[in-house]
Design a protein around this motif. Structure first.
Motif, short mmCIF file in Angstrom:
data_model
loop_
_atom_site.label_atom_id
_atom_site.label_comp_id
_atom_site.label_asym_id
_atom_site.label_seq_id
_atom_site.Cartn_x
_atom_site.Cartn_y
_atom_site.Cartn_z
N LYS A 84 22.15 -9.52 -41.62
CA LYS A 84 23.52 -9.55 -41.08
C LYS A 84 23.54 -9.48 -39.56
CE LYS A 84 25.79 -9.06 -45.08
NZ LYS A 84 26.60 -10.08 -45.65
N ALA A 85 22.57 -8.77 -38.97
CA ALA A 85 22.59 -8.52 -37.53
C ALA A 85 21.99 -9.66 -36.70
CB ALA A 85 21.84 -7.23 -37.22
N LYS A 86 21.09 -10.44 -37.27
CA LYS A 86 20.39 -11.47 -36.49
C LYS A 86 21.33 -12.44 -35.75
CE LYS A 86 15.67 -11.73 -37.99
NZ LYS A 86 14.59 -12.55 -38.49
N PRO A 87 22.40 -12.94 -36.38
CA PRO A 87 23.29 -13.83 -35.62
C PRO A 87 23.91 -13.14 -34.40
CG PRO A 87 23.76 -13.98 -37.97
CD PRO A 87 22.79 -12.85 -37.79
N PHE A 88 24.24 -11.87 -34.52
CA PHE A 88 24.82 -11.14 -33.40
C PHE A 88 23.79 -10.92 -32.29
CE2 PHE A 88 27.42 -9.91 -37.06
CZ PHE A 88 28.68 -10.28 -36.59
N LEU A 89 22.56 -10.62 -32.68
CA LEU A 89 21.49 -10.47 -31.69
C LEU A 89 21.26 -11.79 -30.94
CD1 LEU A 89 18.92 -8.38 -33.77
CD2 LEU A 89 20.36 -7.55 -31.91
N ASN A 90 21.28 -12.89 -31.69
CA ASN A 90 21.12 -14.22 -31.07
C ASN A 90 22.26 -14.50 -30.08
OD1 ASN A 90 18.74 -15.50 -31.89
ND2 ASN A 90 19.59 -15.89 -33.91
N ASP A 91 23.49 -14.16 -30.49
CA ASP A 91 24.63 -14.38 -29.61
C ASP A 91 24.50 -13.57 -28.32
OD1 ASP A 91 25.70 -16.06 -31.51
OD2 ASP A 91 27.21 -14.61 -32.23
N MET A 92 24.09 -12.30 -28.44
CA MET A 92 23.92 -11.47 -27.24
C MET A 92 22.83 -12.04 -26.34
SD MET A 92 24.51 -7.48 -28.31
CE MET A 92 23.12 -7.38 -29.40
N LEU A 93 21.75 -12.47 -26.94
CA LEU A 93 20.66 -13.05 -26.17
C LEU A 93 21.14 -14.30 -25.42
CD1 LEU A 93 17.60 -13.17 -25.47
CD2 LEU A 93 17.32 -14.52 -27.55
N ASP A 95 24.37 -15.32 -24.78
CA ASP A 95 25.49 -15.10 -23.86
C ASP A 95 25.12 -14.29 -22.64
OD1 ASP A 95 26.96 -16.50 -25.71
OD2 ASP A 95 27.99 -14.73 -26.52
N LEU A 96 24.25 -13.29 -22.82
CA LEU A 96 23.92 -12.40 -21.71
C LEU A 96 22.58 -12.71 -21.05
CD1 LEU A 96 25.02 -9.05 -23.39
CD2 LEU A 96 26.33 -10.46 -21.80
N GLY A 97 21.73 -13.42 -21.77
CA GLY A 97 20.41 -13.72 -21.23
C GLY A 97 19.53 -12.49 -21.12
N LEU A 98 19.81 -11.50 -21.96
CA LEU A 98 19.06 -10.24 -21.92
C LEU A 98 18.43 -9.96 -23.28
CD1 LEU A 98 21.73 -8.05 -20.10
CD2 LEU A 98 19.66 -9.04 -19.09
N THR A 99 17.40 -9.15 -23.28
CA THR A 99 16.77 -8.72 -24.52
C THR A 99 17.79 -7.98 -25.37
OG1 THR A 99 14.65 -8.51 -23.41
CG2 THR A 99 14.90 -7.34 -25.50
N SER A 100 17.82 -8.26 -26.66
CA SER A 100 18.70 -7.54 -27.57
C SER A 100 17.85 -6.86 -28.64
CB SER A 100 19.74 -8.47 -28.19
OG SER A 100 19.13 -9.55 -28.84
N HIS A 101 18.28 -5.66 -29.03
CA HIS A 101 17.54 -4.85 -29.99
C HIS A 101 18.42 -4.45 -31.16
CE1 HIS A 101 15.37 -3.98 -26.18
NE2 HIS A 101 14.32 -4.03 -26.97
N ASP A 117 14.10 -11.62 -27.44
CA ASP A 117 13.91 -11.67 -26.00
C ASP A 117 13.90 -13.11 -25.54
OD1 ASP A 117 13.20 -11.24 -23.34
OD2 ASP A 117 11.72 -9.71 -23.85
N ILE A 118 14.43 -13.35 -24.37
CA ILE A 118 14.42 -14.70 -23.80
C ILE A 118 12.98 -15.14 -23.53
CG2 ILE A 118 14.65 -14.15 -21.36
CD1 ILE A 118 17.01 -16.31 -21.50
N TYR A 119 12.11 -14.17 -23.28
CA TYR A 119 10.67 -14.40 -23.10
C TYR A 119 9.95 -13.67 -24.23
CZ TYR A 119 12.46 -15.49 -18.48
OH TYR A 119 13.19 -16.01 -17.45
N PRO A 120 9.79 -14.30 -25.40
CA PRO A 120 9.27 -13.60 -26.59
C PRO A 120 7.87 -13.02 -26.43
CG PRO A 120 9.73 -15.91 -27.07
CD PRO A 120 10.11 -15.67 -25.65
N SER A 121 7.07 -13.56 -25.52
CA SER A 121 5.71 -13.05 -25.38
C SER A 121 5.64 -11.80 -24.49
CB SER A 121 4.79 -14.13 -24.82
OG SER A 121 5.23 -14.52 -23.54
N THR A 122 6.78 -11.40 -23.90
CA THR A 122 6.81 -10.23 -23.05
C THR A 122 6.50 -9.00 -23.89
OG1 THR A 122 8.51 -11.25 -21.71
CG2 THR A 122 8.23 -8.88 -21.47
#
Length: 156
Positions: A84-93, A95-101, A117-122
């Motif tokens: 349920k949360a993954k679509p919201f995490l994707n939207d935050m990522l 829209d904001l360009g920031l890591t979402s948890h 994360d916008i940079y997944p290997s970080t």
């Protein structure tokens, strides 16, 4: 205490030591960390290696095996909250360009279930499965703030 329960406790003591170690561990290091005898640790490791939950390296060190990761991932992927949360995490990522948890409160700790994360290997400290005291993370403080007085007292 029942011997069967004691054996299970010992298995998890070994697995937890291996999981927390940043490098493969020798038999002696596992014995020191767990306080168990070499024969006990060796027998348990042999069983775990046979089932591929632990991997034995050529230099006679041990680490968590891929079977352990595979097994745990089945449970993580089945969590309804995560689905349920993954679509919201994707939207935050996006829209904001920031890591979402995504995390849950477990007693007085936050356990991180997902990180986008916008940079997944970080490499960050907040990888999936990471546990942190709730009072010293922003997510933990948010989760604690949503608790009623008695629940907050219990958590802290």
């Amino acid at each position: 205490m029942n011997d069967n329960v004691r054996v299970v406790d010992r298995v998890f003591d070994i697995v937890e030591e291996l999981a927390c170690s940043s490098t493969p561990m020798s038999l002696s290091a596992i014995c020191r960390a767990t306080g168990m005898s070499k024969s006990t640790v060796h027998r348990i490791l042999s069983s775990l290696c046979a089932r591929q939950y632990v991997e034995k390296h050529p230099d006679n060190t041990y680490s968590i095996g891929y079977k352990m990761i595979e097994t745990v991932s089945y449970h993580i992927n089945s969590l309804e909250l995560l689905t349920k949360a993954k679509p919201f995490l994707n939207d935050m990522l996006r829209d904001l360009g920031l890591t979402s948890h995504l995390g849950i409160l477990d007693s007085c700790d936050v356990v991180y279930l997902e990180r986008m994360d916008i940079y997944p290997s970080t490499r960050l400290y907040t990888q999936v499965g990471y546990r942190s005291p709730a009072f010293c993370s922003s997510m933990g403080k948010c989760l604690l703030a949503c608790l009623a007085g008695d629940e907050l007292d219990d958590a802290l």
